[in-house]
Design an enzyme around this catalytic site. Sequence first.
Site, PDB file in Angstrom:
ATOM      1  N   CYS A 120       0.915  -0.980   0.042  1.00 21.87           N
ATOM      2  CA  CYS A 120       0.077  -0.051  -0.190  1.00 21.87           C
ATOM      3  C   CYS A 120       1.077   1.135  -0.105  1.00 21.87           C
ATOM      4  O   CYS A 120       2.170   1.171   0.464  1.00 21.87           O
ATOM      5  CB  CYS A 120      -0.849  -0.171   1.119  1.00 21.87           C
ATOM      6  SG  CYS A 120      -2.343   1.150   1.088  1.00 21.87           S
ATOM      7  N   CYS A 122      -0.223   4.232   1.915  1.00 16.13           N
ATOM      8  CA  CYS A 122      -0.713   5.073   2.831  1.00 16.13           C
ATOM      9  C   CYS A 122       0.360   5.256   3.877  1.00 16.13           C
ATOM     10  O   CYS A 122       0.484   6.501   4.401  1.00 16.13           O
ATOM     11  CB  CYS A 122      -1.806   4.824   3.536  1.00 16.13           C
ATOM     12  SG  CYS A 122      -2.016   3.175   4.369  1.00 16.13           S
ATOM     13  N   CYS A 130      -3.830   5.991   0.094  1.00 17.15           N
ATOM     14  CA  CYS A 130      -3.402   4.593  -0.388  1.00 17.15           C
ATOM     15  C   CYS A 130      -3.118   4.705  -1.810  1.00 17.15           C
ATOM     16  O   CYS A 130      -2.463   3.817  -2.365  1.00 17.15           O
ATOM     17  CB  CYS A 130      -4.567   3.629   0.048  1.00 17.15           C
ATOM     18  SG  CYS A 130      -4.921   3.367   1.731  1.00 17.15           S
ATOM     19  N   LYS A 195     -12.635  -4.950   1.364  1.00 23.45           N
ATOM     20  CA  LYS A 195     -12.199  -4.208   2.623  1.00 23.45           C
ATOM     21  C   LYS A 195     -12.993  -3.076   2.868  1.00 23.45           C
ATOM     22  O   LYS A 195     -13.236  -2.155   2.017  1.00 23.45           O
ATOM     23  CB  LYS A 195     -10.568  -3.681   2.284  1.00 23.45           C
ATOM     24  CG  LYS A 195     -10.138  -2.812   3.228  1.00 23.45           C
ATOM     25  CD  LYS A 195      -8.748  -2.555   3.085  1.00 23.45           C
ATOM     26  CE  LYS A 195      -8.124  -1.390   4.109  1.00 23.45           C
ATOM     27  NZ  LYS A 195      -6.597  -1.238   3.699  1.00 23.45           N
ATOM     28  N   ARG A 205      -3.612   3.228  12.440  1.00 24.83           N
ATOM     29  CA  ARG A 205      -3.123   4.601  11.892  1.00 24.83           C
ATOM     30  C   ARG A 205      -2.148   5.181  12.790  1.00 24.83           C
ATOM     31  O   ARG A 205      -1.105   5.760  12.608  1.00 24.83           O
ATOM     32  CB  ARG A 205      -4.502   5.494  11.643  1.00 24.83           C
ATOM     33  CG  ARG A 205      -5.010   4.785  10.382  1.00 24.83           C
ATOM     34  CD  ARG A 205      -5.977   5.510   9.820  1.00 24.83           C
ATOM     35  NE  ARG A 205      -6.773   4.561   8.947  1.00 24.83           N
ATOM     36  CZ  ARG A 205      -8.009   4.965   8.361  1.00 24.83           C
ATOM     37  NH1 ARG A 205      -8.554   5.855   8.733  1.00 24.83           N
ATOM     38  NH2 ARG A 205      -8.457   3.937   7.470  1.00 24.83           N
ATOM     39  N   ARG A 217     -11.169   7.793   3.504  1.00 25.05           N
ATOM     40  CA  ARG A 217     -10.923   6.850   2.357  1.00 25.05           C
ATOM     41  C   ARG A 217     -12.150   6.184   1.752  1.00 25.05           C
ATOM     42  O   ARG A 217     -12.122   4.921   1.205  1.00 25.05           O
ATOM     43  CB  ARG A 217     -10.126   5.402   3.187  1.00 25.05           C
ATOM     44  CG  ARG A 217      -8.788   5.804   3.887  1.00 25.05           C
ATOM     45  CD  ARG A 217      -7.734   4.617   3.911  1.00 25.05           C
ATOM     46  NE  ARG A 217      -6.827   4.586   4.760  1.00 25.05           N
ATOM     47  CZ  ARG A 217      -5.814   5.427   4.653  1.00 25.05           C
ATOM     48  NH1 ARG A 217      -5.702   6.171   3.832  1.00 25.05           N
ATOM     49  NH2 ARG A 217      -4.860   5.486   5.630  1.00 25.05           N
ATOM     50  N   GLU A 233     -16.199  -7.427  -5.355  1.00 23.18           N
ATOM     51  CA  GLU A 233     -14.906  -7.388  -5.284  1.00 23.18           C
ATOM     52  C   GLU A 233     -13.862  -8.330  -5.235  1.00 23.18           C
ATOM     53  O   GLU A 233     -12.955  -8.604  -5.854  1.00 23.18           O
ATOM     54  CB  GLU A 233     -14.771  -6.651  -3.824  1.00 23.18           C
ATOM     55  CG  GLU A 233     -15.147  -5.063  -4.049  1.00 23.18           C
ATOM     56  CD  GLU A 233     -13.924  -4.126  -4.523  1.00 23.18           C
ATOM     57  OE1 GLU A 233     -12.903  -4.705  -5.037  1.00 23.18           O
ATOM     58  OE2 GLU A 233     -14.248  -3.067  -4.495  1.00 23.18           O
ATOM     59  N   LYS A 248     -12.094  -7.987   5.663  1.00 28.44           N
ATOM     60  CA  LYS A 248     -11.537  -7.090   6.639  1.00 28.44           C
ATOM     61  C   LYS A 248     -12.690  -5.898   6.592  1.00 28.44           C
ATOM     62  O   LYS A 248     -13.055  -5.278   5.618  1.00 28.44           O
ATOM     63  CB  LYS A 248     -10.186  -6.447   5.833  1.00 28.44           C
ATOM     64  CG  LYS A 248      -9.596  -5.418   6.977  1.00 28.44           C
ATOM     65  CD  LYS A 248      -8.133  -5.057   6.325  1.00 28.44           C
ATOM     66  CE  LYS A 248      -7.783  -3.816   7.092  1.00 28.44           C
ATOM     67  NZ  LYS A 248      -6.939  -2.969   6.610  1.00 28.44           N
ATOM     68  N   TYR A 313      -3.484  -9.587  15.782  1.00 30.98           N
ATOM     69  CA  TYR A 313      -2.281  -9.171  16.443  1.00 30.98           C
ATOM     70  C   TYR A 313      -2.192  -9.919  17.945  1.00 30.98           C
ATOM     71  O   TYR A 313      -1.125 -10.049  18.587  1.00 30.98           O
ATOM     72  CB  TYR A 313      -2.758  -7.767  16.901  1.00 30.98           C
ATOM     73  CG  TYR A 313      -2.864  -6.699  15.819  1.00 30.98           C
ATOM     74  CD1 TYR A 313      -1.386  -6.310  15.125  1.00 30.98           C
ATOM     75  CD2 TYR A 313      -3.792  -6.502  15.363  1.00 30.98           C
ATOM     76  CE1 TYR A 313      -1.684  -5.505  14.221  1.00 30.98           C
ATOM     77  CE2 TYR A 313      -3.948  -5.657  14.208  1.00 30.98           C
ATOM     78  CZ  TYR A 313      -2.740  -5.201  13.358  1.00 30.98           C
ATOM     79  OH  TYR A 313      -2.839  -4.526  12.342  1.00 30.98           O
TER      80      TYR A 313
HETATM   81  C1  PBG Z   1      -3.039  -0.076   4.727  1.00 32.16           C
HETATM   82  C2  PBG Z   1      -3.851  -0.744   5.734  1.00 32.16           C
HETATM   83  C3  PBG Z   1      -4.598  -0.692   6.521  1.00 32.16           C
HETATM   84  C4  PBG Z   1      -4.755  -1.596   7.535  1.00 32.16           C
HETATM   85  C5  PBG Z   1      -4.166  -2.738   6.743  1.00 32.16           C
HETATM   86  N1  PBG Z   1      -3.409  -2.330   5.553  1.00 32.16           N
HETATM   87  C6  PBG Z   1      -5.230   0.825   6.991  1.00 32.16           C
HETATM   88  C7  PBG Z   1      -6.223   1.438   6.550  1.00 32.16           C
HETATM   89  O1  PBG Z   1      -6.618   0.933   5.118  1.00 32.16           O
HETATM   90  O2  PBG Z   1      -6.520   2.723   6.842  1.00 32.16           O
HETATM   91  C8  PBG Z   1      -5.462  -1.716   8.889  1.00 32.16           C
HETATM   92  C9  PBG Z   1      -5.193  -2.680   9.626  1.00 32.16           C
HETATM   93  C10 PBG Z   1      -5.581  -2.623  11.071  1.00 32.16           C
HETATM   94  O3  PBG Z   1      -6.398  -1.752  11.431  1.00 32.16           O
HETATM   95  O4  PBG Z   1      -5.374  -3.408  11.845  1.00 32.16           O
HETATM   96  N2  PBG Z   1      -4.024   0.532   3.803  1.00 32.16           N
END
Ligand code: PBG
Length: 324
Positions: A120, A122, A130, A195, A205, A217, A233, A248, A313
């Site tokens: 990504c 971002c 992103c 997502k 973040r 986003r 998707e 996700k 995590y």
């Molecule tokens: C990057 C990304 C994000 C997450 C995974 N890859 C953040 C987002 O899309 O803002 C989120 C993972 C998490 O909250 O644990 N684009």
Amino acid sequence: MSFPQNRLRRLRANETLRRMVRETRLSRDDLILPLFVVEGQGIREEVVSMPGVHRFSVDQVTEEARRVADLGLPGVILFGIPGEKDARGSGADASNGAVQRAVEAIKKATPELCVITDVCLCEYTDHGHCGLIEEGEVVNDASLERLALTALSHARAGADMVAPSDMMDGRVAAIRHGLDTHGFDSLPIMSYAAKHFSAFYGPFRDAAESAPQSGDRSSYQMDPANRREALREMQADLEEGADILMVKPALSCLDILSDARSRFDVPLAAYQVSGEYSMIHAAAQNGWLDGERAMWEALLAIKRAGADIILTYAAAEIAAAIKD
Ligand code: PBG
């Protein structure tokens, strides 16, 4: 058969019976641990909004990977936080970037571990989006080349799998093409396919310093209200060459996981995101619930709904509990 002949409590009488009829089991094999990599040396700092989660410099993340492998986890997914950011996210595909060096070091020290990289922009763009920005808009097609080059740089560093999370249309095809034309046609892609635009990414973040500096986003991540669109998707990513499809967040998308399980015959992944993790830990710290049991129950539900792979995590703490 109905009551009194039928008594569902008969098979709940003791743990042995419950073990025998248990339909879903969590295994260490199911879990992937996300790791944050920063520039520098000797760094191992806890993320305030994610108790038990750290940001590591390359030397430290290599040690952490050793611990993860010893716990029996099959893999990790790496996120990089660069020293400097710019409009194009130049750090994302830098061959000497933190993620690229971490991949190399981990593969050297722990070759048995599957090292996945998040693809990504971002974390690398100064605007925190992103994709690239032109005239105030996050542009789609112009972002694809940056993403493909980023995935290629991870492959060159030795990554075992790449995981695009940007949600640009056509990124899986662009990444697949980029990899195939440079000798990486055997490298799998796990796409963050469905997502959602979710509030549950909040703590991430902080950890990745990737909050958008303006706007949000919602023009590229999916509306959380949409279930059928999630399947479109996933279908699109599959047709573009994704090997594993991800949903996700996880706990708020169990319907989508369940739909996807009956529709697609590819491995499904689910990401228990930062907010899902942190809210359980926060409640546990307050003594409001049993954190270990709540975490276990959440992960079990994600698996029960259809996930083959869970990014969480809590992977190390769960693996340790399973080992005991
Ligand atoms: C990057 C990304 C994000 C997450 C995974 N890859 C953040 C987002 O899309 O803002 C989120 C993972 C998490 O909250 O644990 N684009």
